[in-house]
Structure formats: structure tokens, C-alpha cells
Design a protein around this motif. Structure first.
Motif, PDB file in Angstrom:
ATOM      1  N   UNK A 132       0.999  -1.038   0.003  1.00  0.00           N
ATOM      2  CA  UNK A 132      -0.039   0.144   0.059  1.00  0.00           C
ATOM      3  C   UNK A 132       0.948   1.188   0.110  1.00  0.00           C
ATOM      4  N   UNK A 133       0.379   2.405   0.095  1.00  0.00           N
ATOM      5  CA  UNK A 133       1.098   3.514   0.031  1.00  0.00           C
ATOM      6  C   UNK A 133       1.454   4.054   1.017  1.00  0.00           C
ATOM      7  N   UNK A 134       1.358   3.582   2.121  1.00  0.00           N
ATOM      8  CA  UNK A 134       1.845   3.785   3.540  1.00  0.00           C
ATOM      9  C   UNK A 134       3.109   3.357   3.882  1.00  0.00           C
ATOM     10  N   UNK A 135       4.110   3.844   3.405  1.00  0.00           N
ATOM     11  CA  UNK A 135       5.487   3.173   3.478  1.00  0.00           C
ATOM     12  C   UNK A 135       5.959   2.930   4.764  1.00  0.00           C
ATOM     13  N   UNK A 136       5.650   4.009   5.762  1.00  0.00           N
ATOM     14  CA  UNK A 136       6.283   3.838   7.061  1.00  0.00           C
ATOM     15  C   UNK A 136       5.976   2.523   7.773  1.00  0.00           C
ATOM     16  N   UNK A 137       4.825   1.803   7.343  1.00  0.00           N
ATOM     17  CA  UNK A 137       4.572   0.447   8.056  1.00  0.00           C
ATOM     18  C   UNK A 137       5.482  -0.398   7.584  1.00  0.00           C
ATOM     19  N   UNK A 138       5.874  -0.372   6.444  1.00  0.00           N
ATOM     20  CA  UNK A 138       6.701  -1.678   6.084  1.00  0.00           C
ATOM     21  C   UNK A 138       8.248  -1.111   6.392  1.00  0.00           C
ATOM     22  N   UNK A 139       8.500   0.090   6.593  1.00  0.00           N
ATOM     23  CA  UNK A 139       9.942   0.670   7.017  1.00  0.00           C
ATOM     24  C   UNK A 139      10.000   0.160   8.461  1.00  0.00           C
TER      25      UNK A 139
END
Length: 378
Positions: free
Chosen positions: A148-155
Motif C-alpha cells: 500500500x502507499x503507507x510506506x512507514x508501515x513496511x519500513x
């Protein structure tokens, strides 16, 4: 008494744990009918905000006196106003959804899917949208599937696990939400893979060039190349002969819809080849991990994630059981869903790199449920 803010994460936990939740949704009737917070233990009623501006009399007798009440609106302001009126009137444990339905649409719930001596897999459930993404961790590296576009979650997960995101794959060009694949690759330096046939205009690694992708102790096999179903370049990823990341080709309760491109019979033929040639060779004990789900209550398994054994899915889905191509194509055409994902043409254009949109516009485009399934079984 004062009303309290309840975060989307708290609401998601209640929904997933099947805790009783009473919701007063004060959006307009059309928005409520199209998309709302749902769950096995959720009770919701809808009274538009404009009917409550002068007081709560229109809903007073419809609300429980002895149970917590959550008030919901689109962005937060209206629900906070109504919730405070309820609290002042003596209703106990009144909350409002912090950030409104926009925050509900964007929350990702992390759950562990699988772990062995080689890999660990997390599923990120976008509870308010029905979208799924994944992180596959092995050694010091990580693969992200359909981000998804919520990059901070994966980082954040990568940092917590002490790994570097090195590979990112999108199973297809998404029509109901904006992919974070390109942006996550730019931030992390990871290789980003997508089918060239999807028509993206930016730089990426074409999946047509890869039958397999290897890193650490992960062997990812690219399935369904040139035999799409949901879009012209729809693919699935088979990891370590144990997990099938099926994108929008196979769901727990159905198959991906091949009608969004206006070529339902042509693409239904491709979907048949995928199901009966590629997927038919995969063992029943392989775990299918899809890109979407339709019902959290029906499709979340006892282990707390969305997925099921391929054999179980086959046994429930008559479209996967000994159908000839002509019969299959006829069934697909008959079940084709004429209701397209909201704003899907703009979303596809953004994911293809032909259109840009700021954060607020992206948020606006994504509001609403996913509509990527063709046929769901009970």
C-alpha cells in the motif's frame, strides 16, 4: 462526561476480536449504504449529521443506554460534535472515530502468517478497505508484496526485524488502491518488479524477464506470466513451494474479476488457463494468500489471517472444479460485476505513472470498499 477519541487501530482490534461494538454513523445515507464498518459483533445505525445539529432527539431511543457507543463520520468533526452531545446527555462510554472513515480506510493491521527456519511472513490487512499486502523476511533481507502507499508501515517492520527491503513486487496494476511499490523502491533502493504488459511508464524490473527471483533462502517463482485473469499482466508468486501469493487471481472465496478492461470473454479464457493449467499443478496443502478479501468474518481463519489451503478453496469453488473452457467462460460472463471500483481509471493512471496526485487526492480517490472479486462462494 466527555467523549473520547478512538483510533482506527482500536476499532480494528475490536472488529477482529469480535468484540461488541455499537456504531452511530452520521454520514449521508448513500455513503453509509456503500461502505461502512462491518463485523460479526458490530451493530450500526445511520442518521445523517444534519438531522442531529439541533440535538440528539432523532436517535435518542435508538441508542443503547448501557453499552459503549462509537460515533463515525467522514473526517472526524461531525462525529466529535455528536459524540459530545451524547456524553453531555448522559450516555456512558461515548467515543468518536479519530480521523473519521478516512483513518479507517488507511489503517493496516499486522499479523504473522507463516514461519519456518528459512522465512517469516507477515500479512498487512487494510481492514477498512479489504486490501492485503505482505512482507517475506529471510536472513537480512525482505520482500514486500503488493505494498500500500503507507510506506512507514513496511519500513517500521523492516527496522524492527533488522532487515533491509531489497525486493518489491506488484501482482498487477491495482484498480482500487494506489500502490506504494515505486515510492517504496525509491526510498529503500529495492528492486521493483511489475509486468511490462501492465503499461507502466516509469523504470522497473519487468517480470516477463524473471521466471524465478532468489534472495537469501527465498525462492520466488513467478506464475501466470502471459496467462492473466484480473488484468493483462496479472501474476501470482509461489514462494518456497509452500505459499501462493495469488494477487487478485484467486481469493479465499472466489476468483479475480476479468471484466474491468472491457474484454471479459477474452480475459476469462486467460483466467481459465491460469486456474486449470498453472494452479492445477499446485498441491492442495499450499497456503493461498490473496491480494483482497470480501468479508473479514468469513475469510479470516482460526490462525488470525486471511488465507486458506488451496485444496479447501478448490473444494468450495465450483468454478475451479472440472469445468470445460466454454462453460467456465460463460459462468464468468454471467457473474461479471458491472459495478467498477470507484475512481478506478484515475487510480490505474496513477499506478501506471501517467498521473500524479498529492496525499489528499490519493486519500479521496481510495475511499470506499474494494470491488475486485468476481464470484464468491459461501
Amino acid at each position: 462526561m466527555t467523549a473520547k477519541a478512538m483510533k482506527a487501530s482500536e476499532v480494528a482490534k475490536k472488529v477482529i476480536n469480535k468484540e461488541e461494538l455499537f456504531i452511530l454513523d452520521v454520514r449521508n445515507e448513500a455513503d453509509f449504504a456503500d461502505w461502512k464498518i462491518e463485523g460479526e459483533a458490530v451493530t450500526s445505525i445511520n442518521t445523517p449529521y444534519f438531522e442531529l445539529i439541533d440535538g440528539i432527539d432523532p436517535v435518542r431511543n435508538d441508542l443503547p443506554k448501557d453499552k459503549p457507543i462509537l460515533v463515525v463520520c467522514a473526517k472526524e468533526g461531525s462525529s466529535k460534535f455528536v459524540a459530545e452531545m451524547l456524553a453531555e446527555d448522559g450516555f456512558k462510554e461515548v467515543s468518536y472515530l479519530e480521523g473519521g472513515m478516512k483513518s479507517w480506510s488507511e489503517y493496516l493491521y499486522k499479523t504473522k502468517v507463516y514461519q519456518d527456519e528459512k522465512i517469516k511472513v507477515y500479512q498487512l490487512i487494510r481492514v477498512g478497505k479489504g486490501c492485503l499486502s505482505y512482507m517475506v523476511i529471510s536472513g537480512k533481507e525482505a520482500l514486500v508484496v503488493d505494498p500500500a502507499r503507507f510506506l512507514d508501515v513496511y519500513e517500521t517492520i523492516a527496522a524492527d526485524e533488522g532487515v533491509k527491503i531489497t525486493h518489491i513486487v506488484d501482482s498487477h496494476l491495482h484498480a482500487d488502491h494506489i500502490s506504494g511499490g515505486k515510492q517504496l523502491a525509491e526510498k529503500t533502493g529495492a528492486a521493483y518488479y511489475l509486468m511490462k504488459s501492465e503499461g507502466a511508464v516509469f523504470d522497473f524490473e519487468p517480470l516477463e524477464n524473471y521466471h524465478k527471483i532468489h534472495f537469501e533462502q527465498v525462492n520466488l517463482e513467478v506464475l501466470a506470466v502471459k496467462t492473466p485473469g484480473h488484468t493483462p499482466g496479472s501474476v501470482s508468486f509461489f514462494v518456497n513451494d509452500k505459499l501462493l501469493f495469488s494477487g487478485d487471481t484467486i481469493f479465499v472465496g472466489g476468483l479475480g474479476r476479468p471484466d474491468l478492461g472491457g474484454k471479459v470473454r477474452e480475459w476469462a479464457n486467460d483466467l481459465y488457463d491460469t486456474v486449470y493449467e498453472k494452479v492445477a499443478t499446485i498441491a492442495d496443502d499450499v497456503v493461498v494468500l490473496p491480494g483482497h478479501y470480501a468479508s473479514l468474518d468469513e475469510e479470516m481463519n482460526s490462525n488470525g489471517y486471511i488465507g486458506d489451503l488451496l485444496g479447501n478453496i478448490r473444494s468450495r469453488n465450483d468454478m475451479m472444479q472440472n469445468k470445460g473452457k466454454a462453460e467456465f467462460v460463460d459462468m464468468v460472463e454471467a457473474n461479471a460485476n458491472t459495478e467498477t471500483p470507484p475512481n478506478f481509471e484515475e487510480i490505474v493512471a496513477i499506478n501506471r505513472g501517467e498521473l500524479e496526485a498529492d496525499g489528499e487526492k490519493q486519500q479521496e480517490l481510495e475511499i470506499g470498499p474494494n470491488r475486485c472479486a468476481l464470484h464468491h462462494t459461501n
